[in-house]
Motif scaffolding. Structure first.
Motif, PDB file in Angstrom:
ATOM      1  N   LYS A  96      11.240  49.730 -20.931  1.00  0.00           N
ATOM      2  CA  LYS A  96      10.073  49.710 -20.059  1.00  0.00           C
ATOM      3  C   LYS A  96       9.187  48.466 -20.219  1.00  0.00           C
ATOM      4  O   LYS A  96       8.606  47.991 -19.258  1.00  0.00           O
ATOM      5  CB  LYS A  96       9.370  51.023 -20.351  1.00  0.00           C
ATOM      6  N   GLU A  97       9.120  47.910 -21.424  1.00  0.00           N
ATOM      7  CA  GLU A  97       8.258  46.742 -21.632  1.00  0.00           C
ATOM      8  C   GLU A  97       8.770  45.493 -20.912  1.00  0.00           C
ATOM      9  O   GLU A  97       8.027  44.533 -20.713  1.00  0.00           O
ATOM     10  CB  GLU A  97       8.059  46.448 -23.128  1.00  0.00           C
ATOM     11  N   TYR A  98      10.047  45.484 -20.507  1.00  0.00           N
ATOM     12  CA  TYR A  98      10.618  44.329 -19.819  1.00  0.00           C
ATOM     13  C   TYR A  98      10.568  44.469 -18.297  1.00  0.00           C
ATOM     14  O   TYR A  98      10.733  43.500 -17.580  1.00  0.00           O
ATOM     15  CB  TYR A  98      12.070  44.111 -20.240  1.00  0.00           C
ATOM     16  N   VAL A  99      10.378  45.669 -17.839  1.00  0.00           N
ATOM     17  CA  VAL A  99      10.372  45.950 -16.398  1.00  0.00           C
ATOM     18  C   VAL A  99       8.930  45.926 -15.910  1.00  0.00           C
ATOM     19  O   VAL A  99       8.172  46.848 -16.165  1.00  0.00           O
ATOM     20  CB  VAL A  99      11.034  47.318 -16.099  1.00  0.00           C
ATOM     21  N   ASP A 100       8.574  44.844 -15.230  1.00  0.00           N
ATOM     22  CA  ASP A 100       7.171  44.678 -14.855  1.00  0.00           C
ATOM     23  C   ASP A 100       6.945  44.443 -13.362  1.00  0.00           C
ATOM     24  O   ASP A 100       5.842  44.177 -12.936  1.00  0.00           O
ATOM     25  CB  ASP A 100       6.551  43.530 -15.648  1.00  0.00           C
ATOM     26  N   THR A 101       8.002  44.548 -12.574  1.00  0.00           N
ATOM     27  CA  THR A 101       7.907  44.197 -11.160  1.00  0.00           C
ATOM     28  C   THR A 101       8.459  45.304 -10.269  1.00  0.00           C
ATOM     29  O   THR A 101       9.556  45.797 -10.508  1.00  0.00           O
ATOM     30  CB  THR A 101       8.663  42.881 -10.881  1.00  0.00           C
ATOM     31  N   ALA A 160      -1.384  51.657 -12.422  1.00  0.00           N
ATOM     32  CA  ALA A 160      -1.746  52.594 -13.496  1.00  0.00           C
ATOM     33  C   ALA A 160      -0.546  52.896 -14.390  1.00  0.00           C
ATOM     34  O   ALA A 160      -0.701  53.174 -15.574  1.00  0.00           O
ATOM     35  CB  ALA A 160      -2.315  53.889 -12.906  1.00  0.00           C
ATOM     36  N   GLY A 161       0.638  52.822 -13.824  1.00  0.00           N
ATOM     37  CA  GLY A 161       1.863  53.075 -14.584  1.00  0.00           C
ATOM     38  C   GLY A 161       2.403  51.852 -15.299  1.00  0.00           C
ATOM     39  O   GLY A 161       3.475  51.916 -15.904  1.00  0.00           O
ATOM     40  N   GLY A 162       1.704  50.734 -15.218  1.00  0.00           N
ATOM     41  CA  GLY A 162       2.109  49.554 -15.981  1.00  0.00           C
ATOM     42  C   GLY A 162       2.809  48.461 -15.199  1.00  0.00           C
ATOM     43  O   GLY A 162       3.221  47.456 -15.775  1.00  0.00           O
ATOM     44  N   VAL A 163       2.945  48.607 -13.900  1.00  0.00           N
ATOM     45  CA  VAL A 163       3.573  47.553 -13.099  1.00  0.00           C
ATOM     46  C   VAL A 163       2.600  46.381 -12.977  1.00  0.00           C
ATOM     47  O   VAL A 163       1.441  46.560 -12.621  1.00  0.00           O
ATOM     48  CB  VAL A 163       3.964  48.084 -11.695  1.00  0.00           C
ATOM     49  N   LYS A 164       3.085  45.195 -13.315  1.00  0.00           N
ATOM     50  CA  LYS A 164       2.223  44.006 -13.271  1.00  0.00           C
ATOM     51  C   LYS A 164       2.341  43.253 -11.948  1.00  0.00           C
ATOM     52  O   LYS A 164       1.390  42.644 -11.491  1.00  0.00           O
ATOM     53  CB  LYS A 164       2.586  43.065 -14.413  1.00  0.00           C
ATOM     54  N   HIS A 165       3.544  43.276 -11.367  1.00  0.00           N
ATOM     55  CA  HIS A 165       3.798  42.496 -10.159  1.00  0.00           C
ATOM     56  C   HIS A 165       4.324  43.399  -9.045  1.00  0.00           C
ATOM     57  O   HIS A 165       5.264  44.164  -9.262  1.00  0.00           O
ATOM     58  CB  HIS A 165       4.829  41.392 -10.422  1.00  0.00           C
ATOM     59  N   LEU A 196      -3.325  42.556   0.590  1.00  0.00           N
ATOM     60  CA  LEU A 196      -2.354  43.196  -0.291  1.00  0.00           C
ATOM     61  C   LEU A 196      -2.577  42.742  -1.726  1.00  0.00           C
ATOM     62  O   LEU A 196      -2.985  41.602  -1.973  1.00  0.00           O
ATOM     63  CB  LEU A 196      -0.928  42.839   0.131  1.00  0.00           C
ATOM     64  N   ASN A 197      -2.297  43.622  -2.669  1.00  0.00           N
ATOM     65  CA  ASN A 197      -2.426  43.295  -4.089  1.00  0.00           C
ATOM     66  C   ASN A 197      -1.080  42.922  -4.678  1.00  0.00           C
ATOM     67  O   ASN A 197      -0.754  43.288  -5.796  1.00  0.00           O
ATOM     68  CB  ASN A 197      -3.028  44.481  -4.848  1.00  0.00           C
ATOM     69  N   GLY A 198      -0.305  42.210  -3.906  1.00  0.00           N
ATOM     70  CA  GLY A 198       1.005  41.783  -4.350  1.00  0.00           C
ATOM     71  C   GLY A 198       1.488  40.643  -3.479  1.00  0.00           C
ATOM     72  O   GLY A 198       0.782  40.173  -2.590  1.00  0.00           O
ATOM     73  N   MET A 199       2.704  40.203  -3.746  1.00  0.00           N
ATOM     74  CA  MET A 199       3.284  39.097  -2.995  1.00  0.00           C
ATOM     75  C   MET A 199       4.067  39.660  -1.802  1.00  0.00           C
ATOM     76  O   MET A 199       4.923  40.524  -1.982  1.00  0.00           O
ATOM     77  CB  MET A 199       4.226  38.287  -3.895  1.00  0.00           C
ATOM     78  N   LEU A 200       3.755  39.161  -0.622  1.00  0.00           N
ATOM     79  CA  LEU A 200       4.467  39.557   0.581  1.00  0.00           C
ATOM     80  C   LEU A 200       5.537  38.523   0.886  1.00  0.00           C
ATOM     81  O   LEU A 200       5.250  37.325   0.952  1.00  0.00           O
ATOM     82  CB  LEU A 200       3.509  39.659   1.771  1.00  0.00           C
ATOM     83  N   ILE A 201       6.757  39.008   1.050  1.00  0.00           N
ATOM     84  CA  ILE A 201       7.851  38.141   1.480  1.00  0.00           C
ATOM     85  C   ILE A 201       8.308  38.653   2.840  1.00  0.00           C
ATOM     86  O   ILE A 201       8.809  39.773   2.953  1.00  0.00           O
ATOM     87  CB  ILE A 201       9.018  38.141   0.477  1.00  0.00           C
ATOM     88  N   TRP A 202       8.082  37.827   3.848  1.00  0.00           N
ATOM     89  CA  TRP A 202       8.510  38.169   5.203  1.00  0.00           C
ATOM     90  C   TRP A 202       9.783  37.409   5.511  1.00  0.00           C
ATOM     91  O   TRP A 202       9.847  36.190   5.331  1.00  0.00           O
ATOM     92  CB  TRP A 202       7.424  37.813   6.210  1.00  0.00           C
ATOM     93  N   LEU A 203      10.786  38.138   5.926  1.00  0.00           N
ATOM     94  CA  LEU A 203      12.057  37.533   6.328  1.00  0.00           C
ATOM     95  C   LEU A 203      12.361  37.959   7.756  1.00  0.00           C
ATOM     96  O   LEU A 203      12.343  39.157   8.050  1.00  0.00           O
ATOM     97  CB  LEU A 203      13.201  38.019   5.425  1.00  0.00           C
ATOM     98  N   PRO A 204      12.640  37.008   8.636  1.00  0.00           N
ATOM     99  CA  PRO A 204      13.016  37.415   9.982  1.00  0.00           C
ATOM    100  C   PRO A 204      14.329  38.184   9.936  1.00  0.00           C
ATOM    101  O   PRO A 204      15.205  37.877   9.126  1.00  0.00           O
ATOM    102  CB  PRO A 204      13.166  36.088  10.736  1.00  0.00           C
TER     103      PRO A 204
END
Length: 153
Positions: A15-20, A89-94, A111-119
């Motif tokens: 769990k400590e390595y999974v942040d996204t 709250a569950g520890g996700v950073k990204h 948004l509180n994250g990165m948006l990736i838009w792909l056509p």
């Protein structure tokens, strides 16, 4: 990792390595533009799965955030904020949002994250080898976006 019970054992051990979190933003419409809307969801789901494969052990691919295409943006954002709060709250950073719906670009700053838009690239009539090539080309663009996001943190 994917949103599957078998993968959660692995998550709990590392769990400590999974942040996204990877979350697809998938519109639903049953009245207009049905085929285009389905193609959007199908394409972005494939891209999310490929992204999860590339970064397995660092990311979790969550279920799609689905919404009615005609849903007002404030309502959509309010529901998504609840997801963000739960994950943070569950520890996700990204938080990484993938979508083919260009309407999200209009509210990207909220948004509180990165948006990736792909056509949307219509894959339905492509032969398998060309489809793989198209997906691979898209991944070559996505991978640096992800790694840059982590380096910024």
């Amino acid at each position: 990792m994917k949103w599957q019970a078998t993968e959660m054992d692995t998550y709990l051990q590392a769990k400590e390595y999974v942040d996204t979190a990877i979350i697809t933003l998938v519109p639903v419409s049953w009245q207009t533009e049905i085929k285009q809307t389905v193609a959007m969801g199908e394409f972005i789901s494939i891209m999310a799965t490929e992204l999860e494969k590339q970064f397995h052990g660092r990311v979790i691919q969550f279920p799609a955030f689905s919404y009615i295409k005609s849903e007002e943006s404030p309502s959509r954002l309010a529901r998504l904020e609840k997801w963000e709060a739960e994950l943070k709250a569950g520890g996700v950073k990204h938080l990484v949002y993938l979508t083919s719906d260009s309407e999200w670009k209009l509210v990207e700053n909220e948004l509180n994250g990165m948006l990736i838009w792909l056509p949307t690239i219509p894959l339905e009539h492509m032969d398998v080898s060309y489809k793989r090539e198209v997906i691979s080309d898209q991944m070559k663009q996505l991978i640096p976006l992800m790694t840059n996001k982590w380096q910024e943190a």
